[in-house]
Scaffold this motif. Structure first.
Motif, short mmCIF file in Angstrom:
data_model
loop_
_atom_site.label_atom_id
_atom_site.label_comp_id
_atom_site.label_asym_id
_atom_site.label_seq_id
_atom_site.Cartn_x
_atom_site.Cartn_y
_atom_site.Cartn_z
N THR A 77 0.80 -1.23 0.00
CA THR A 77 0.00 0.00 0.00
C THR A 77 0.84 1.28 0.00
O THR A 77 0.28 2.37 -0.03
CB THR A 77 -0.94 0.01 1.23
N TYR A 112 -2.76 1.30 10.12
CA TYR A 112 -3.25 0.54 8.96
C TYR A 112 -4.72 0.86 8.67
O TYR A 112 -5.12 0.95 7.50
CB TYR A 112 -3.09 -0.96 9.20
N ARG A 126 -4.92 4.23 6.94
CA ARG A 126 -4.39 4.14 5.57
C ARG A 126 -5.41 3.49 4.64
O ARG A 126 -5.62 3.92 3.51
CB ARG A 126 -3.09 3.34 5.55
N GLY A 127 -6.05 2.42 5.11
CA GLY A 127 -7.03 1.73 4.27
C GLY A 127 -8.17 2.64 3.87
O GLY A 127 -8.59 2.65 2.70
N LEU A 164 -7.00 5.18 1.17
CA LEU A 164 -6.77 4.62 -0.16
C LEU A 164 -8.08 4.36 -0.91
O LEU A 164 -8.14 4.48 -2.14
CB LEU A 164 -5.95 3.33 -0.06
N ALA A 212 -6.21 -2.35 -2.32
CA ALA A 212 -5.18 -2.01 -1.33
C ALA A 212 -5.81 -1.49 -0.04
O ALA A 212 -5.32 -1.76 1.06
CB ALA A 212 -4.23 -0.97 -1.92
N GLY A 213 -6.91 -0.74 -0.17
CA GLY A 213 -7.59 -0.25 1.02
C GLY A 213 -8.13 -1.39 1.87
O GLY A 213 -8.00 -1.39 3.11
N SER A 270 -5.36 -3.14 3.76
CA SER A 270 -4.90 -2.38 4.93
C SER A 270 -5.77 -2.67 6.15
O SER A 270 -5.27 -2.76 7.28
CB SER A 270 -4.92 -0.87 4.63
#
Length: 408
Positions: free
Chosen positions: A232, A290, A293-294, A297, A381-382, A385
């Motif tokens: 990610t 994490y 971040r998810g 994204l 990718a999200g 995460s």
């Protein structure tokens, strides 16, 4: 000097993101083909790390880092003569991957373990933030060189920069505090010096540490979460953000400047993460990082436009603070669970980071070739995460730190 080396390594490794479209135009190679070379670079950037940590214990940081810089200079410099895609994979994939991997985050773990007892988390954060600084310095410069001249100017700039740092490393970098007649910061001056490393092969020590660590659930949770971390960050955003933005009409230099802004905010976020790691449970810090971040994204595909509007700038701020904030708590958990082998075990965890990065770098390029869009890659990718959040929170706090041996 350690900070300068880490800055350079990150800047050299981030360069392919600027070169994808110029190479596509110059040679007619597909984005998937170029992404394959980037994937090789990312895999070796990580896989080299535990062996480099073991080599640093055997031969010293100074020799290993100087040799790594020479590899980067050779690989980048020779690309100006390439005529086929396999040469890109050999030079930028293999040589530059090996060189930058030898100056990667296992170097941070080794350096902080030798030179600091107090404030290790904070110093880890500062050195890790050096990676963001490398990105900040190199990406806009290289993007402007490509625009003003061509991709060869950027490749030669990387080669020349690496060569310039070699004499500085040989002159200024020291392997241990005892080389200067001092002790590690915060260490008890009356404590006995650490036992010397047995004169065995670096590969044996690295593989022995992996064998012992792989018997634990904690190692696999850390490695799995860090693989997603790599996917990610370096793998998707670091490699494909610039071409994804360009797909929506944004100039390459503007997109590179936005990615450099990620580096600015990452400096703040990573240093803050190091400070927090000295004070709070690193498992919870990882879980929070994490999760945030998810969510960010999954919002990104809707933010791309020809001009960077305020919502994109908010993403850059938010995502930048979280870019490599995961590193200080991950290194801390490796030290807590694997003791004296912590730096080498972290090298293996970091290898998983780069396997994740390499996998998504290739997959995202193939998705773009087949669908004409990166949206599916960003959404996936999200979700990954969010899975990394669950892995981090599943790590059990160690009751007693076990002093793992380095196998001969």
């Amino acid at each position: 000097m350690a900070l300068v080396s880490i800055v350079g390594a990150a800047g050299f490794r981030a360069t392919p993101g600027v070169l994808i479209e110029p190479l596509e135009q110059a040679f007619g190679w597909s984005r998937g083909t170029i992404s394959a070379a980037v994937s090789i670079n990312l895999v070796l950037y990580g896989l080299t790390s535990p062996f480099a940590a073991a080599l640093m214990e055997r031969f010293g940081m100074r020799r290993v880092v100087a040799g790594a810089l020479l590899l980067v200079a050779t690989g980048s410099g020779l690309t100006v003569f390439m005529t086929a895609s396999w040469q890109l994979m050999l030079l930028w994939g293999v040589l530059v991957g090996l060189g930058t991997g030898s100056m990667a985050l296992a170097f941070v773990a080794t350096f902080t373990s030798r030179w600091f007892v107090k404030h290790r988390g904070l110093v880890t954060g500062v050195l890790t933030a050096g990676g963001a600084a490398g990105q900040l310095v190199f990406l806009p410069l290289l993007a402007n060189l490509v625009q003003a001249y061509d991709w060869k100017a950027a490749a030669l700039t990387v080669a020349g920069s690496a060569l310039l740092v070699v004499p500085l490393v040989l002159w200024l970098l020291r392997d241990n505090p005892s080389d200067l007649g001092i002790t590690a910061y915060g260490a008890d001056p009356d404590a006995p010096p650490p036992a010397p490393v047995a004169a065995t092969g670096a590969a044996g020590r690295a593989l022995g540490a992996l064998r012992d660590a792989a018997r634990t659930r904690t190692f696999w949770l850390l490695a799995g979460g860090f693989a997603i971390c790599g996917a990610t960050t370096n793998g998707l955003v670091g490699t494909h953000f610039i071409p994804a933005a360009h797909d929506h009409g944004m100039p390459t230099t503007t997109a590179a400047s936005l990615l450099a802004l990620v580096g600015i905010f990452d400096i703040v976020g990573t240093i803050a993460s190091g400070w927090l790691t000295d004070r709070f449970d690193p498992r919870w810090l990882l879980g929070i990082y994490y999760a945030l971040r998810g969510l960010s994204l999954m919002l990104l595909p809707g933010l791309f436009a020809a001009d960077p509007h305020p919502s994109m700038l908010v993403f850059i701020l938010f995502y930048g603070l979280d870019w490599v904030a995961t590193v200080p708590p991950t290194i801390a958990l490796c030290r807590q669970h694997f003791g004296a082998s912590g730096a080498i075990v972290f090298g293996w965890v970091f290898a998983s980071h780069q396997f994740g990065a390499a996998g998504i770098a290739l997959v995202a390029g193939l998705i773009r070739d087949s669908s004409g869009s990166y949206a599916t890659a960003f959404y996936g990718a999200g979700l990954l995460s969010l899975a990394a959040t669950a892995m981090s929170l599943a790590i059990v706090r160690p009751g007693v730190v076990r002093r793992w041996r380095l196998a001969a």
